[in-house]
Write a protein that holds these residues in place. Structure first.
Motif, PDB file in Angstrom:
ATOM      1  N   THR A 137       0.899  -1.233   0.124  1.00 26.43           N
ATOM      2  CA  THR A 137       0.000   0.083   0.003  1.00 26.43           C
ATOM      3  C   THR A 137       0.845   1.214  -0.107  1.00 26.43           C
ATOM      4  N   THR A 138       0.556   2.087  -0.961  1.00 23.46           N
ATOM      5  CA  THR A 138       1.350   3.282  -1.023  1.00 23.46           C
ATOM      6  C   THR A 138       0.397   4.686  -1.067  1.00 23.46           C
ATOM      7  N   ILE A 139       0.964   5.475  -1.570  1.00 20.98           N
ATOM      8  CA  ILE A 139       0.075   6.562  -1.604  1.00 20.98           C
ATOM      9  C   ILE A 139      -0.161   7.416  -3.001  1.00 20.98           C
ATOM     10  N   LYS A 140      -1.381   7.802  -3.279  1.00 17.05           N
ATOM     11  CA  LYS A 140      -1.620   8.352  -4.895  1.00 17.05           C
ATOM     12  C   LYS A 140      -2.102   9.947  -4.270  1.00 17.05           C
ATOM     13  N   CYS A 141      -1.126  10.681  -4.921  1.00 15.34           N
ATOM     14  CA  CYS A 141      -1.565  12.187  -5.009  1.00 15.34           C
ATOM     15  C   CYS A 141      -1.931  12.706  -6.381  1.00 15.34           C
ATOM     16  N   GLU A 142      -3.063  13.493  -6.303  1.00 15.35           N
ATOM     17  CA  GLU A 142      -3.529  13.972  -7.510  1.00 15.35           C
ATOM     18  C   GLU A 142      -3.222  15.233  -7.740  1.00 15.35           C
ATOM     19  N   CYS A 143      -2.295  15.627  -8.322  1.00 10.96           N
ATOM     20  CA  CYS A 143      -1.745  17.066  -8.531  1.00 10.96           C
ATOM     21  C   CYS A 143      -2.808  18.213  -8.893  1.00 10.96           C
ATOM     22  N   SER A 144      -3.633  17.830  -9.735  1.00 10.19           N
ATOM     23  CA  SER A 144      -4.772  18.732 -10.063  1.00 10.19           C
ATOM     24  C   SER A 144      -5.468  19.283  -8.740  1.00 10.19           C
ATOM     25  N   SER A 145      -5.499  18.490  -7.750  1.00  8.73           N
ATOM     26  CA  SER A 145      -6.036  18.918  -6.571  1.00  8.73           C
ATOM     27  C   SER A 145      -5.048  19.447  -5.610  1.00  8.73           C
ATOM     28  N   TYR A 146      -4.018  18.618  -5.570  1.00 10.31           N
ATOM     29  CA  TYR A 146      -2.746  18.997  -4.649  1.00 10.31           C
ATOM     30  C   TYR A 146      -2.114  20.258  -4.822  1.00 10.31           C
ATOM     31  N   LEU A 147      -1.952  20.705  -6.222  1.00 10.60           N
ATOM     32  CA  LEU A 147      -1.088  22.180  -6.333  1.00 10.60           C
ATOM     33  C   LEU A 147      -2.025  23.114  -5.834  1.00 10.60           C
ATOM     34  N   PRO A 148      -3.496  23.158  -6.007  1.00  9.26           N
ATOM     35  CA  PRO A 148      -4.356  24.551  -5.529  1.00  9.26           C
ATOM     36  C   PRO A 148      -4.362  24.381  -4.157  1.00  9.26           C
ATOM     37  N   TRP A 149      -4.374  23.197  -3.500  1.00 14.13           N
ATOM     38  CA  TRP A 149      -4.573  22.928  -2.059  1.00 14.13           C
ATOM     39  C   TRP A 149      -3.096  23.548  -1.585  1.00 14.13           C
ATOM     40  N   LEU A 150      -1.948  23.150  -2.033  1.00 14.60           N
ATOM     41  CA  LEU A 150      -0.593  23.706  -1.601  1.00 14.60           C
ATOM     42  C   LEU A 150      -0.455  25.093  -1.671  1.00 14.60           C
ATOM     43  N   GLU A 151      -1.107  25.538  -2.743  1.00 16.56           N
ATOM     44  CA  GLU A 151      -1.047  27.139  -3.116  1.00 16.56           C
ATOM     45  C   GLU A 151      -1.766  27.970  -1.938  1.00 16.56           C
ATOM     46  N   ASN A 152      -2.908  27.372  -1.708  1.00 14.84           N
ATOM     47  CA  ASN A 152      -3.667  28.006  -0.509  1.00 14.84           C
ATOM     48  C   ASN A 152      -2.867  28.013   0.756  1.00 14.84           C
ATOM     49  N   ARG A 153      -2.226  26.940   1.124  1.00 14.59           N
ATOM     50  CA  ARG A 153      -1.517  26.815   2.239  1.00 14.59           C
ATOM     51  C   ARG A 153      -0.307  27.691   2.324  1.00 14.59           C
ATOM     52  N   PHE A 154       0.234  27.788   1.182  1.00 16.32           N
ATOM     53  CA  PHE A 154       1.440  28.865   0.922  1.00 16.32           C
ATOM     54  C   PHE A 154       0.940  30.310   1.304  1.00 16.32           C
ATOM     55  N   ILE A 155      -0.194  30.537   0.631  1.00 19.60           N
ATOM     56  CA  ILE A 155      -0.553  31.779   0.803  1.00 19.60           C
ATOM     57  C   ILE A 155      -1.093  32.029   2.326  1.00 19.60           C
ATOM     58  N   LYS A 156      -1.543  31.205   2.995  1.00 17.80           N
ATOM     59  CA  LYS A 156      -1.885  31.326   4.333  1.00 17.80           C
ATOM     60  C   LYS A 156      -0.629  31.506   5.306  1.00 17.80           C
ATOM     61  N   ALA A 157       0.453  30.868   4.751  1.00 21.73           N
ATOM     62  CA  ALA A 157       1.653  31.243   5.525  1.00 21.73           C
ATOM     63  C   ALA A 157       2.466  32.421   5.137  1.00 21.73           C
ATOM     64  N   GLY A 158       1.463  33.202   4.211  1.00 22.94           N
ATOM     65  CA  GLY A 158       2.138  34.710   4.053  1.00 22.94           C
ATOM     66  C   GLY A 158       2.928  34.670   2.798  1.00 22.94           C
ATOM     67  N   GLY A 159       2.796  33.590   1.796  1.00 22.69           N
ATOM     68  CA  GLY A 159       3.487  33.850   0.722  1.00 22.69           C
ATOM     69  C   GLY A 159       2.827  34.232  -0.441  1.00 22.69           C
ATOM     70  N   GLU A 160       3.564  34.991  -1.361  1.00 23.47           N
ATOM     71  CA  GLU A 160       2.924  35.774  -2.571  1.00 23.47           C
ATOM     72  C   GLU A 160       3.222  34.967  -3.728  1.00 23.47           C
ATOM     73  N   VAL A 161       2.339  34.911  -4.661  1.00 25.65           N
ATOM     74  CA  VAL A 161       2.377  34.293  -6.041  1.00 25.65           C
ATOM     75  C   VAL A 161       2.166  35.320  -7.142  1.00 25.65           C
ATOM     76  N   LYS A 162       3.034  35.172  -8.180  1.00 27.15           N
ATOM     77  CA  LYS A 162       2.819  35.959  -9.265  1.00 27.15           C
ATOM     78  C   LYS A 162       3.232  35.114 -10.566  1.00 27.15           C
ATOM     79  N   GLN A 163       2.346  35.433 -11.404  1.00 27.52           N
ATOM     80  CA  GLN A 163       2.743  34.772 -12.635  1.00 27.52           C
ATOM     81  C   GLN A 163       3.766  35.623 -13.646  1.00 27.52           C
ATOM     82  N   ARG A 164       4.636  35.079 -13.886  1.00 25.73           N
ATOM     83  CA  ARG A 164       5.573  35.663 -14.486  1.00 25.73           C
ATOM     84  C   ARG A 164       6.914  34.750 -15.265  1.00 25.73           C
ATOM     85  N   LYS A 165       7.107  34.931 -16.509  1.00 28.12           N
ATOM     86  CA  LYS A 165       8.143  33.961 -17.012  1.00 28.12           C
ATOM     87  C   LYS A 165       9.492  34.780 -16.635  1.00 28.12           C
TER      88      LYS A 165
END
Length: 338
Positions: A137-165
């Motif tokens: 038994t291992t773990i399956k992590c579905e990034c289409s849900s996990y990435l937005p969840w991590l992004e929210n966690r990052f913002i809650k911790a005071g992080g800032e997200v910017k779209q830029r190349k």
């Protein structure tokens, strides 16, 4: 004291894991994440997301074991919490099967997953082309849900997200004190790393709610991973192939290979097809360097090149990256005192 300005480049599973770890562990930093692509348009989004590791040749096994264990423990805690459905992290049981008995019957991660054992002859009868198998038994992590969840966690911790190349590290050096590079395959251009190269992966999502157990051929060329909303079937491992278009011949071949392992797949409805380029490297690059940018020495922490193990090792290498950022901060503090 003024907060140290840290920038993380890259919004895949390694980038967001690293950004969250830094923001939560080092409150003396202001952390910004920059990327030109975010979920659902990252390579991580299409990843099968099953925790299984390959062995890298030049990294001490103890370090690889720690990366795996830290990632597994982190995701297991989510899978066993109320966040499991929204984060897309679940437990998954099944079999890894081999046409020939592998040299290493017990991989280094075997004691870190749950209930690892060798398959019985009776179980193997289901797969007549295969001589050996492992059940766990291992773990399956579905990034289409996990990435937005991590992004929210990052913002809650005071992080800032910017779209830029980001085209070069130079353009970041005047705005940030520490650069953390999690740009995956983009590191080929961003830092001129000729050792990183694409391995093209094509997968299908199918509707087959009757499938409850994963099946993976040990050569990695056929796998069936049931998830929350669909089943991921794959795949391809085409080295040096930059094509992002779906190849219908690959689709046919994937369904053929996987239907040999699980005949009922022939009844499954194909929901979507996806192609991604894994950022392969002989060994992942998790290290810090000092780079001369615009006349200054700027600390750069690299965390990329995980290949097909991005989800498997992301949290573990992110914790290593936090340690490296902490070292940079200590050195900056010493220099400021001199």
């Amino acid at each position: 004291m003024k907060k140290a300005r840290v920038v993380v480049v890259g919004a895949g599973v390694v980038g967001f894991s690293t950004a969250v770890c830094i923001a939560e562990a080092l409150p003396m930093c202001s952390v910004t994440l920059l990327a030109d692509k975010f979920s659902p348009n990252t390579t991580s989004d299409g990843a099968a997301g099953i925790l299984l590791a390959v062995e890298f040749p030049d990294i001490p096994l103890e370090r690889q074991r720690r990366w795996f264990k830290d990632s597994f423990d982190h995701l297991l805690a989510i899978a066993q919490s109320q966040h499991s459905p929204e984060a897309g992290v679940i437990l998954s049981s099944g079999w890894q099967i081999f046409k020939e008995v592998p040299v290493d019957k017990l991989p280094f991660w075997s004691e870190l997953v749950i209930g690892f054992r060798l398959m019985t002859d009776c179980e193997l009868k289901r797969f007549p082309q295969h001589k050996f198998g492992q059940a766990f038994t291992t773990i399956k992590c579905e990034c289409s849900s996990y990435l937005p969840w991590l992004e929210n966690r990052f913002i809650k911790a005071g992080g800032e997200v910017k779209q830029r190349k980001v085209n070069s590290l130079e353009e970041l050096s005047s705005s940030y004190d520490i650069i953390v590079n999690c740009s995956g395959l983009g590191s080929k251009n961003l830092v001129g790393d000729t050792q990183v190269y694409p391995v093209r992966g094509q997968v299908l999502k199918v509707e087959a709610p009757w499938l409850q157990h994963f099946i993976r051929d040990g050569d990695g060329k056929a796998y069936i991973y049931p998830g929350i909303h669909s089943v991921t079937v794959g795949g391809t491992r085409q080295e040096g192939d930059w094509r992002l278009q779906v190849d219908e011949e690959d689709t046919r071949s994937i369904m053929e290979r996987c239907s040999r392992l699980e005949p009922s797949l022939s009844k499954a409805k194909v929901l979507s097809e996806w192609v991604g380029l894994r950022p392969n490297r002989k060994n992942p690059r998790v290290e810090r360097v000092l780079v001369h940018l615009q006349g200054c020495r700027v600390p750069v922490v690299h965390n990329y090149g995980h290949g097909s193990c991005g989800v498997t090792l992301a949290w573990g290498t992110a914790l290593d990256a936090v340690g490296l950022v902490r070292q940079c901060l200590n050195e900056m503090l010493l220099e400021a005192k001199l």
